[in-house]
Design an enzyme around this catalytic site. Structure first.
Site, mmCIF file in Angstrom:
data_model
loop_
_atom_site.group_PDB
_atom_site.id
_atom_site.type_symbol
_atom_site.label_atom_id
_atom_site.label_comp_id
_atom_site.label_asym_id
_atom_site.label_seq_id
_atom_site.Cartn_x
_atom_site.Cartn_y
_atom_site.Cartn_z
ATOM 1 N N ASP A 118 -3.905 -0.692 10.066
ATOM 2 C CA ASP A 118 -4.917 0.251 10.548
ATOM 3 C C ASP A 118 -6.183 0.100 9.700
ATOM 4 O O ASP A 118 -6.268 -0.784 8.850
ATOM 5 C CB ASP A 118 -4.384 1.688 10.515
ATOM 6 C CG ASP A 118 -4.028 2.136 9.091
ATOM 7 O OD1 ASP A 118 -4.338 1.389 8.136
ATOM 8 O OD2 ASP A 118 -3.441 3.215 8.939
ATOM 9 N N GLU A 147 0.833 -1.194 0.000
ATOM 10 C CA GLU A 147 0.000 0.000 0.000
ATOM 11 C C GLU A 147 0.879 1.259 0.000
ATOM 12 O O GLU A 147 1.651 1.485 0.920
ATOM 13 C CB GLU A 147 -0.861 -0.088 1.278
ATOM 14 C CG GLU A 147 -1.529 1.180 1.693
ATOM 15 C CD GLU A 147 -2.186 1.019 3.076
ATOM 16 O OE1 GLU A 147 -2.087 -0.063 3.682
ATOM 17 O OE2 GLU A 147 -2.789 1.990 3.536
ATOM 18 N N ASP A 154 -7.546 1.931 7.336
ATOM 19 C CA ASP A 154 -7.378 2.105 5.899
ATOM 20 C C ASP A 154 -6.726 0.881 5.272
ATOM 21 O O ASP A 154 -7.137 0.412 4.208
ATOM 22 C CB ASP A 154 -6.480 3.315 5.612
ATOM 23 C CG ASP A 154 -7.302 4.575 5.461
ATOM 24 O OD1 ASP A 154 -8.547 4.455 5.519
ATOM 25 O OD2 ASP A 154 -6.710 5.653 5.297
ATOM 26 N N ASP A 203 -1.029 -1.554 5.782
ATOM 27 C CA ASP A 203 -0.867 -1.045 7.143
ATOM 28 C C ASP A 203 -1.823 -1.747 8.096
ATOM 29 O O ASP A 203 -2.907 -2.166 7.704
ATOM 30 C CB ASP A 203 -1.187 0.461 7.182
ATOM 31 C CG ASP A 203 -0.102 1.276 6.493
ATOM 32 O OD1 ASP A 203 1.008 0.745 6.341
ATOM 33 O OD2 ASP A 203 -0.384 2.432 6.125
#
Ligand code: 0RA
Length: 652
Positions: A522, A447, A524, A520
């Protein structure tokens, strides 16, 4: 994973205890004294995966489904309309139903109350005469005794014949004889099973509210009128599942965030040759096919004969109606055309289901195809005749799909030609590995350009290739096929993979042995991961089926005390900070925050990394599965944590 058909077949509660005979001394005469015959609940503890699939989080939840399935059987027999499930603070879970109650009369062979036989003897879990539909996906239907064998404590309370009966067990053995503990109204019946899963068997014993809730919702949709409640006493949350509309509400629910093409779902049900067929169908304005197949309430993710029968009927009915009504003039529409934007629930009850496929979630019974096809053909045609407005909308939708498909083909040819001009046909963004054979190589889909840069530094150039993706990729669920193929991110991905797409898709051409999605840790990142998994599921399903797609699991924190410890979950952080005392905790917000060395150490080094193989089930339910769980890797992870703890001289 072994799923032994014999352990899930019919339960012959009344038959002689053949197993006990086998274990008698005479066996040694045959010189087989060294061969230890595993039997009864001891075998369950030695090979739990054979009975419940795994000892990870999934296996743990199978225990709950096992008990609940028995209560659902009561509901299907019309004897129960409410099931209450409670997760307790002490790690136990209770399933309470208002069915007939497990029988308590003395068993003719074992000479103890029937309930004791059901809880303590393998194969004696079910009904006395299983005339009904076996809930047997290879894993279900193994019986409550399997749950008791894998529980350090279990309590069964039966309300029946105006009395309340109770018995408790430890690892499958009764603590005391069944006792009567009170009187109840004669009409008040039911069973309550409470159990505490054995932490020495399972890698986790924490029940997941979301996972249980998702399954109970499904069960409630599939058994109209049945009330299921789930309460979590650990944090006071609770949810109720109750759908008077059954699978009609199911398709509406599945379409809830979409624009629907016709308001009233098509619904029909009919029984033929002992097979009960129930279908609900509603089109949305999107492009994806979403057929949810169920056999005896088991979600058949891999499809099977019931789904094939339905699809065949759908194509025929739409073409016949289209021609008859004059809507379809220039030739027929294809099956694919009839399934764009289709949401359907196909629920069948089959007396002797045969499950096949990688995850035993594909129905194999050949007779079911014809049965579903005939019933669907007749009843869907009837719906079209009675609802010509809706029928017209459905036919028009298929005709649009036909047009779009022709346009998509043109676009694809264009893109293909364009790509032929780029260097070696590979995307510029790709940092390829030096090994040219696929064997032993890995493609990391990363990403963002920043993390991509770090990954390029971190990697072992010999066998690891890096493809950075810019921001969010297109949601292939929502986009028209022509748009999917027009997206640069997706074209880069397809070109790097080398497999082609659509009619040209050739999984054997994959340029790497593994494809690893690295995002990641998280929200997103999770979203991008979901989008990518959805893409693989929809467009490169074979790669997922062949176990070639993985997700990397980067750490969430670095804990510093004398040396650095990397932590992959909140739970692990709690344990570690408690053990280490005052520490410096750093939250990794993204992969880009790590330096190359850290990224290699924690996420990319095959010797140290935590990586999860994506299964079809994961990909099909991308968004549910990746909400904070690490899947089957937790066992490997446990060993790894233990090793690290040893290094740091702490106990975990
Ligand atoms: C054996 C026979 C009958 C019911 C059950 C077992 C039964 C098991 C469970 C497990 C959880 N809830 C349950 N409820 C019932 C049939 C009883 C009869 O014929 O009266």
């Amino acid at each position: 994973m072994a799923t032994d058909k014999e352990t899930t077949g019919k339960k012959d509660y009344g038959s002689k205890n053949v197993e006990d005979k086998k274990s008698s001394g005479s066996r040694s005469k045959y010189g087989s004294s060294n061969i230890k015959v595993l039997e009864g609940l001891e075998g369950v503890r030695l090979r739990p995966a054979m009975y419940i699939g795994s000892t990870s989080k999934t296996g743990l939840h199978h225990l709950v489904y096992e008990v609940v399935d028995n209560a659902v059987d009561e509901a299907m027999a019309g004897e129960c309309d409410e099931i209450k499930v409670t997760i307790h603070k002490n790690g136990s879970l209770r399933v309470e139903d208002n069915g007939r109650g497990i029988p308590v009369d003395t068993h003719p062979v074992y000479k103890v109350p029937a309930v004791e036989v059901v809880v303590t003897k393998l194969h004696a879990g079910g009904k006395f005469d299983k005339g009904s539909y076996a809930v047997s996906g290879g894993l279900h239907g193994v019986g409550i005794s399997v749950v008791s064998a894998l529980s350090t404590a279990m309590k069964v309370v039966v309300k029946r014949d105006g009395k309340k009966h109770e018995q408790e067990y430890t690892i499958g053995k009764p603590d005391y004889k069944l006792k009567v503990t009170g009187k109840v109204d004669k009409k008040e019946t039911g069973t309550a099973v409470t159990f505490t899963p054995d932490a020495s068997i399972f890698s986790t014993t924490a029940f997941d509210f979301k996972v249980l809730g998702a399954r109970f919702r499904e069960i409630a949709f599939l058994n109209k009128g049945l009330k299921i409640s789930l309460s979590d006493e650990r944090d006071g949350t609770s949810e109720k599942f109750h759908y008077e509309g059954g699978i009609v509400e199911f398709v509406k629910w599945a379409n809830k965030s979409k624009d629907v093409v016709h308001n009233k779902p098509v619904y029909y049900t009919k029984t033929s040759e002992g097979v009960v067929v129930e279908c609900a169908v509603q089109y949305n304005s999107g492009y994806q096919e979403n057929i949810l197949g169920f056999v005896n309430t088991i979600n058949t993710i891999e499809g099977g004969t019931h789904v094939v029968g339905f699809r065949t009927a759908l194509t025929r009915v739409i073409n016949e109606y289209g021609k008859k009504s004059g809507l379809l003039k220039n030739g027929g529409v294809t099956g694919d055309d009839t399934r764009e934007g289709l949401t359907a629930v196909i629920s069948v009850r089959v007396p002797e289901p045969q499950f096949e496929g990688q995850t035993k979630t594909k129905l194999g019974n050949s007779e079911v195809k014809g049965i579903v096809e005939r019933i669907s053909g007749a009843l869907m045609a009837q719906f079209f005749e009675e609802n010509p407005g809706d029928a017209k909308k459905v036919v028009s939708k298929a005709m649009e799909a036909q047009k779009a498909r022709a346009a998509a083909k043109k676009a694809k040819d264009l893109v293909r030609r364009k790509h032929a001009f780029s260097v070696g046909g590979l995307p510029g963004k790709l940092a390829d590995c030096s090994t040219k054979k696929a064997e032993g190589t890995e493609l990391y889909i990363v990403e963002g350009d920043s993390a991509g840069g770090t990954a390029k530094q971190a990697r072992d150039k010999n066998y690891q290739a890096i493809l950075p993706l810019r921001g969010k990729i297109l949601n292939v669920e929502k986009a028209a096929p022509v748009k999917v193929l027009g997206s640069e991110q997706i074209m880069n991905l397809i070109t790097a993979a080398g497999t082609g797409i659509g009619d040209d898709f050739t999984p054997e051409k994959l340029r790497y042995e593994k494809v690893v999605i690295m995002t990641d840790a998280d929200v997103d990142g999770a979203h991008i991961k979901t989008l990518l998994l959805t893409f693989f599921y929809r467009f490169m399903k074979d790669l997922v089926e062949q176990g070639k797609v993985y997700v990397a699991v980067p750490p969430l924190y670095r804990v510093r005390k004398r040396k650095d410890h990397y932590v992959y979950s909140e739970e692990e952080l709690k344990v570690l900070t408690k053990k280490l005392g005052k520490t410096q905790v750093l939250r990794f917000k993204g992969l880009g925050e790590m330096n190359a060395e850290q990224l290699w150490e924690t996420t990319m080094d095959p010797k140290k990394r935590l990586m999860k193989k994506v299964t079809i089930r994961d990909a099909a339910r991308a968004d549910e599965v990746f909400s904070g769980l690490m899947g089957d890797d937790v066992d490997a992870r446990k060993v790894f944590i233990a090793e690290r703890a040893q290094e740091a001289e702490i106990d975990v």
